[in-house]
Every structure is written in C-alpha cells, then in structure tokens.
Design an enzyme around this catalytic site. Structure first.
Site, PDB file in Angstrom:
ATOM      1  CB  CYS A  28     -47.428 -41.952  74.829  1.00 43.30           C
ATOM      2  SG  CYS A  28     -48.929 -41.867  73.849  1.00 43.30           S
TER       3      CYS A  28
ATOM      4  CB  CYS B 281     -47.678 -37.816  74.005  1.00 42.44           C
ATOM      5  SG  CYS B 281     -48.605 -38.407  75.447  1.00 42.44           S
TER       6      CYS B 281
ATOM      7  CG  HIS C 218     -50.533 -40.402  78.104  1.00 42.11           C
ATOM      8  ND1 HIS C 218     -50.363 -41.105  76.932  1.00 42.11           N
ATOM      9  CD2 HIS C 218     -50.325 -41.307  79.105  1.00 42.11           C
ATOM     10  CE1 HIS C 218     -50.049 -42.373  77.201  1.00 42.11           C
ATOM     11  NE2 HIS C 218     -50.026 -42.516  78.509  1.00 42.11           N
TER      12      HIS C 218
ATOM     13  CG  ASN D  22     -60.679 -51.237  69.219  1.00 43.29           C
ATOM     14  OD1 ASN D  22     -61.857 -51.550  69.127  1.00 43.29           O
ATOM     15  ND2 ASN D  22     -59.792 -51.508  68.273  1.00 43.29           N
TER      16      ASN D  22
ATOM     17  CB  SER E  20     -51.552 -51.617  71.517  1.00 42.88           C
ATOM     18  OG  SER E  20     -51.666 -50.745  70.425  1.00 42.88           O
TER      19      SER E  20
ATOM     20  CG  HIS F  85     -52.647 -40.410  73.964  1.00 44.27           C
ATOM     21  ND1 HIS F  85     -51.671 -39.567  74.432  1.00 44.27           N
ATOM     22  CD2 HIS F  85     -53.566 -39.617  73.353  1.00 44.27           C
ATOM     23  CE1 HIS F  85     -51.969 -38.319  74.100  1.00 44.27           C
ATOM     24  NE2 HIS F  85     -53.123 -38.326  73.447  1.00 44.27           N
TER      25      HIS F  85
ATOM     26  CG  HIS G 245     -56.004 -43.907  70.176  1.00 44.72           C
ATOM     27  ND1 HIS G 245     -55.685 -44.551  71.355  1.00 44.72           N
ATOM     28  CD2 HIS G 245     -55.933 -44.864  69.218  1.00 44.72           C
ATOM     29  CE1 HIS G 245     -55.424 -45.826  71.129  1.00 44.72           C
ATOM     30  NE2 HIS G 245     -55.573 -46.051  69.837  1.00 44.72           N
TER      31      HIS G 245
ATOM     32  CD  GLN H  73     -57.400 -48.191  65.012  1.00 42.76           C
ATOM     33  OE1 GLN H  73     -57.067 -48.447  63.851  1.00 42.76           O
ATOM     34  NE2 GLN H  73     -57.285 -49.066  65.996  1.00 42.76           N
TER      35      GLN H  73
HETATM   36  O1  LIG Z   1     -55.290 -51.073  65.123  1.00 39.26           O
HETATM   37  P1  LIG Z   1     -54.805 -51.555  66.458  1.00 39.26           P
HETATM   38  O2  LIG Z   1     -55.263 -50.692  67.589  1.00 39.26           O
HETATM   39  O3  LIG Z   1     -53.328 -51.829  66.491  1.00 39.26           O
HETATM   40  O4  LIG Z   1     -55.490 -52.976  66.635  1.00 39.26           O
HETATM   41  C1  LIG Z   1     -56.721 -53.212  67.258  1.00 39.26           C
HETATM   42  O5  LIG Z   1     -57.826 -52.778  66.469  1.00 39.26           O
HETATM   43  C2  LIG Z   1     -57.991 -53.415  65.188  1.00 39.26           C
HETATM   44  C3  LIG Z   1     -59.274 -52.904  64.564  1.00 39.26           C
HETATM   45  O6  LIG Z   1     -60.409 -53.214  65.337  1.00 39.26           O
HETATM   46  C4  LIG Z   1     -58.013 -54.933  65.312  1.00 39.26           C
HETATM   47  O7  LIG Z   1     -57.975 -55.507  64.035  1.00 39.26           O
HETATM   48  C5  LIG Z   1     -56.825 -55.450  66.133  1.00 39.26           C
HETATM   49  O8  LIG Z   1     -56.967 -56.834  66.348  1.00 39.26           O
HETATM   50  C6  LIG Z   1     -56.795 -54.718  67.477  1.00 39.26           C
HETATM   51  O9  LIG Z   1     -55.698 -55.151  68.263  1.00 39.26           O
END
Ligand SMILES: O=P(O)(O)O[C@H]1O[C@H](CO)[C@@H](O)[C@H](O)[C@H]1O
Ligand SMILES: O=P(O)(O)O[C@H]1O[C@H](CO)[C@@H](O)[C@H](O)[C@H]1O
Lengths: 350, 350
Positions: free
Chosen positions: A52, A55, A115, A155, A163, A166, A168, A170
C-alpha cells in the site's frame, strides 16, 4: 382526482442551496433490477499492507517514502490534477471558445496508519485528529496567494473511484471557486441579505421541528437527509451554529463533528452490512479574502448504493441529459437509516 | 514563466451551452490506475433471446406480450418514473421546502427486433427507422396537454445502468422542462437575441474552420468533440441547418442523421475494440407551445470509458462536490477517434 402527496406521487423538489430541482418517483422503488451488480469487496484487511502506498514507512509510486506516522498524515498528491507552477493566462476566441489557466495544490490525507480501518470503525478521538488536520490544511492552503477555494473530500470504496482502501481523503485547493461552491455562495448570500440569517440555520431549525429526516444529533451538529436529496441515501452534516469554516469551531465542537461523522457512517455501514461507499466533502467558505457571514459550514455525503450491497443507483441517461432522478423518498431513506442499531455490525456479538 | 498553453497546462474551459466550467488536467493522463476495473461483457448474443423482455413475441415483466415487430417498436415503460395520472399540486412550507407534482409519460423504444445488434452494426436504412420513430414520438407526445419537454435518450452498456442489452432507448416526457434543457434554453436564447443567429450555428462554423475537433461530417450533420467536453470521449452531433427539432428535418437530412449516428458509434466501438458504453440523447426545443428560433437541434454522447475497455472515468468526490474534471484534452480525444478505421472492428477480415 385525489390530492397531491409527495410521499406517493411523482414530483420535483427544489434544492435552495443549488437552485436546482430533483425528480422523485416514489412508486418506482418496486421495479425489478436486471442490470449490473457490483462486486462486494472482501472486507478483512491487514493493519499494514507492504504494497500500500499510503501505509507508514512504505514507498510511494513517485519514489518518496512515507514517514512512520502515528495518527494522520498529509502529503502532496503524486498525480495532482492541479499544479502550483501553472503559467497564468487566458485563451479566448470569441464568446464560444474560452479557457483560463488554473493553478492549485492537491494533497492526500491519510486518516490512520492502520490500513484496515475506516471512519466508522475508528475511535472518536482519532477521527478528531482528522478534523484537526482538515482545519490546519484549510487554514494553511487558504492563506496562500492564489488559493481561493479549498475542497476537502473523500472517495470511499472502489465503486466511487477510490483506488486504495487505506482510509484517506483528498484536498484540491484551487485559484478559482469551483462550480458547486459557487452556486451555494450565490444562494446563501441572497438568503442572508434577505433574512439576516444563514439559510442553513433556518433550514436546520425547521428540520429539527419536523424531525422526520433527522438521522443523528449532538450538541454541535445534526446529520439529516436533506428534503432535496438526489442520491438514494444522500445526507448532510450541518453545524448548529452558523460558522463559515472549521476554524470557527470550538475545541468541543470539533470533537462533536468527529462524533457525528462516526455515527452517520456507522448507520451507512449497518444499512446493508457492508463497508458503505460514498463521496463526501466539506463545503466551507471560499478563501478569497472576503468575509462570508452568509456561509454555513456543512458536509455532503453522496453514497451510490440503492437496494443492497451490490445494486447501486445509476445517474445516467435522463439524469445526465435532463434532471437528476431518485426512486425512494428522502423520508423513506431517513426512516430506514435512523432505525438501525448505533453499534457497528462488525462490533456486534454474533 | 512560460506561456499558458491549454494543450499542456491545467486550465478550465467554459461551456456556453450550460454556462458552466470544466477543469482540464492534460498532464494527468499518465497516472497509473489501481482502482476498479470493469467487466468486459461477452459480446456474442443470439438474434432472439427467449428471456429478453424486449424481443418480439416475448412476454414482458408486467404480463404484456410484445408484437412480432419487424423494425422498431415503442411501448409505455412498465416501470415509468413519470405517470400521466398524477394529481396536480404544490407543497410549500416557506422558501426552503418546496415540491411540485410532476406528470409525464415514459416509453421504451426498441431499435431492432434483432437482439444481437447495436446502432454501429445496424444498416443506415434501419437506423433511419429509429430516427423516424423519434420524430413521431416527439411530435405525438409533445402535442399532449401538459407535456412541455420530450427527452429522448439511450443508456448503452451495463456500466451505464442499462439492464438489457437488446438495442433500445427511452423517452421521458414531462410537464416541466428539465434542468439541462432549461440551462441550454437560457443560453441559446441570450445568444440568439444578441446575434440573431443560433449559438450552435456559429459554434459549428468555427469548429469546421478549426477542424481539429471534428470527428465526422456529412451533408447535414457534424460529429465533434466539443471544446468544453467533460467525459473523456464526450461528443456531440450538431445539425448544419438551425432547426429546433427532428420535425424540421427533410427526408434526406433524417437519413444523414442516421448515417452520422452510425459513423460516430463505429468510431467509439473501434477505439478499444469493444461495444462502447454511453448515455446519449437528443436536445430538441421544448414542446411548450412557444416558438423556439434560438434552439438548435443536437445530440450529446457521454461515454464513461477512459483508458481501455475496462477502465472508466469516475465522476466522484471533486466532480460531485466542486467541478467536473477531465484528464485528457478534447483535442487529444478527437485525434484518437478520428484516426480510427471507419469499418467496424467486427466486420474487418482478420
Ligand atoms: O484522485 P484519485 O483517487 O486517483 O481519483 C479519483 O478521484 C478524483 C477526484 O474526485 C477523480 O477525478 C477520479 O476520477 C477518481 O478516480
Ligand atoms: O429505466 P432503466 O433503464 O430501468 O434505468 C436506467 O435509466 C434511468 C434513466 O436514465 C435511470 O434513472 C436508472 O438509474 C438507470 O438504471
């Protein structure tokens, strides 16, 4: 003809925060589903995964090594959608071809070194550290020249484009104010100028009286299904006091935010007894150097699941080309969620 | 600092049809993908499936039996989101709680009796029958009292929420004008009042001169990637003449629409050599009894795939809470599509 009743009849509802409508088809929840069924991802994960890139102590894709962080950890996104060193400029060829350069900063926030955890499984005192980091980042990023909006979001779950499991979130901080906060800025300002109070304080007051869409409440925050919810189990967390951002919360209020965040996400996980996917995010006042007495701190949750752990709502044809549509009412969604056990299903003795 | 260049630098672009912006991050297409990978569905289907509720002669879920239709077939959706017999009424409790009843009609349109086909594999003369049925339904539904907008659309592919692979589309006709057409009505009207020409005729003219975003062209229509595209391979079909709807097309123009619809969807299928999922739909003038000289007939295509047959773009956190974002430029997408063979990959000799 019988009388119009929004619990039974198709109708549209108005969202005063965006100025847009949602189409509600209460009778349609009975339709059979023959479409795509999502994979339910295996839940048990190790507390540390050597592969990961979030981590502690592991190497990231870009080659950097994470420190052995003990609680939360923020770093610059290795694949930032916004960059600080973007040359300023405008492209315009008549009214119909217009582009503007956009600069900004993207960060990743690890919620825990563990994790295997998710917010509903974390202790309130540890979620509180996430809240503190949000506040710190909002403050630091917002003070930078050219950063006029700081969007903090999460997300959760592969079906929401996440993806890495873990825990998290943004932050994307940008020079221009994004679309959704711009709409909310306009409507909140108009309401504030008319009434001298924030729109969401009046809204919250009414919802607390009506009670039916309230999911959880503590001293400083309320979690509810908004009257105008689009996603099947969409919800909001709204602060009781009118504050524009996290920086205006007291110490106790920050802990209350952590508390209600946990309570709400436990409800979500308990609904289908699965780690519930969603996109969530804070809407705080723009960091454009202006006063924002109209802005009322809140957090949106947009979860895609509709009927079960593996059947989601698709926002496709009609929704993309015409108007967002939902099949169950906000009231129906609220009554299902609020009657669930407050104990996380994984913690219950079987 | 170097000069701003929208092919290289992060920027936002303006969509004059909706009045909204999209964030473009050209440099970001290089990021690795570790997230959800879609199932690529097995393509070979029988021309008649006894279990399909859209095939001729079969029984539908509601108990009705489909006729032995020979080309196209429209029927009322057994699980309509909108109903004709909705009691009229308004619910309002202050400014913040507003609902209005909504009535309408939902239909399903089978494009062909052949279960195994899709638009790019059909003959132009048979697609032409779909166009004729669209025109007939738009006219008939639009003339009904209380139907002020007729939204014709298609969800193609399981990842776009389509629950049956039989080639089909839908129509949702409603009493109110939905969100997206409302935005387009405002912007097109403002442009028309200012210039005395439709926005899309001027836009098309410029795009034909610039050439780089044009995908296909025939005597009556152009397919292109709009400058402001949000989805990775989003496109539009625009009529060369300014007409508000299908009813204003000549016989020859209707065949040209069928022709370009096929050409565009062949490009899509050939891109990743897979039946390409999308939501698509026509934007025609509202059927509200008014003249719409400003309205310019067009069709939008919103396909979700990004990198390959099984990696799609997720419109999640930042997109839902802030601003839609894309990782490749409209120009890059156009150059990939227009350089593909015009022959469908399944028809090529191996
Ligand atoms: O930034 P990540 O996690 O790679 O990507 C994810 O979040 C982003 C922000 O919402 C989006 O634009 C991507 O399509 C999504 O896969
Ligand atoms: O009508 P269908 O094909 O059952 O359903 C599909 O299209 C509808 C209209 O875009 C959406 O509301 C649904 O979420 C989707 O699954």
């Amino acid at each position: 003809m019988e009388q119009f009743d929004y619990i039974e009849n198709p109708h549209r509802r108005y969202n005063p925060l965006t100025g847009e409508w949602v189409l509600v088809s209460p009778h349609r929840s009975k339709r059979p589903w023959q479409g795509q069924v999502e994979k339910v991802v295996e839940e048990s994960r190790p507390s540390h995964d050597p592969k990961c890139y979030l981590c502690p102590g592991n190497e990231r894709i870009g080659g950097e090594v994470n420190p052995n962080y003990k609680d939360v950890y923020a770093f610059q996104n290795d694949f930032s959608a916004l960059l600080q060193q973007t040359p300023k400029g405008v492209f315009s060829d008549g009214e119909l071809f217009r582009a503007e350069s956009e600069s900004g900063i993207c960060k990743v926030i690890c919620f825990s070194p563990n994790h295997s955890l998710t917010i509903p499984e974390m202790k309130v005192e540890n979620i509180r550290k996430v809240v503190d980091l949000w506040a710190k980042e909002y403050e630091e990023l917002g003070q930078k020249k050219n950063i006029n909006y700081v969007q903090i979001f999460e997300n959760k779950g592969a079906i929401m484009g996440c993806s890495n499991p873990h825990p998290h979130g943004q932050i994307w901080a940008s020079s221009s104010i994004p679309l959704e906060p711009s709409k909310e800025a306009l409507t909140q300002k108009a309401y504030y100028e008319k009434h001298g109070r924030s729109m969401l304080s009046d809204y919250l007051q009414s919802e607390l009286e009506k009670e039916e869409r309230i999911l959880a409440e503590n001293d400083a925050f309320v979690a509810l299904i908004p009257f105008w919810a689009v996603w099947p189990f969409e919800s909001m967390i709204i602060s009781k006091r009118t504050v524009p951002d996290l920086l205006h919360l007291s110490d106790k209020e920050k802990t209350e935010l952590a508390d209600i965040y946990k309570k709400l996400t436990i409800m979500y996980d308990n609904l289908f007894e699965v780690s519930f996917a969603y996109s969530a995010g804070l809407h705080q006042a723009p960091t454009d150097g202006q006063e924002h007495p109209e802005w009322h701190l809140h957090m949106h949750f947009y979860p895609p699941l509709l009927r079960s752990a593996n059947v989601k709502k698709f926002m496709v044809g009609y929704e993309m080309l015409a108007t967002p549509q939902r099949d169950i009412t906000a009231e129906g969604a609220a009554s299902r969620l609020k009657n669930l056990s407050p104990i996380h299903y994984k913690q219950r003795t079987k």
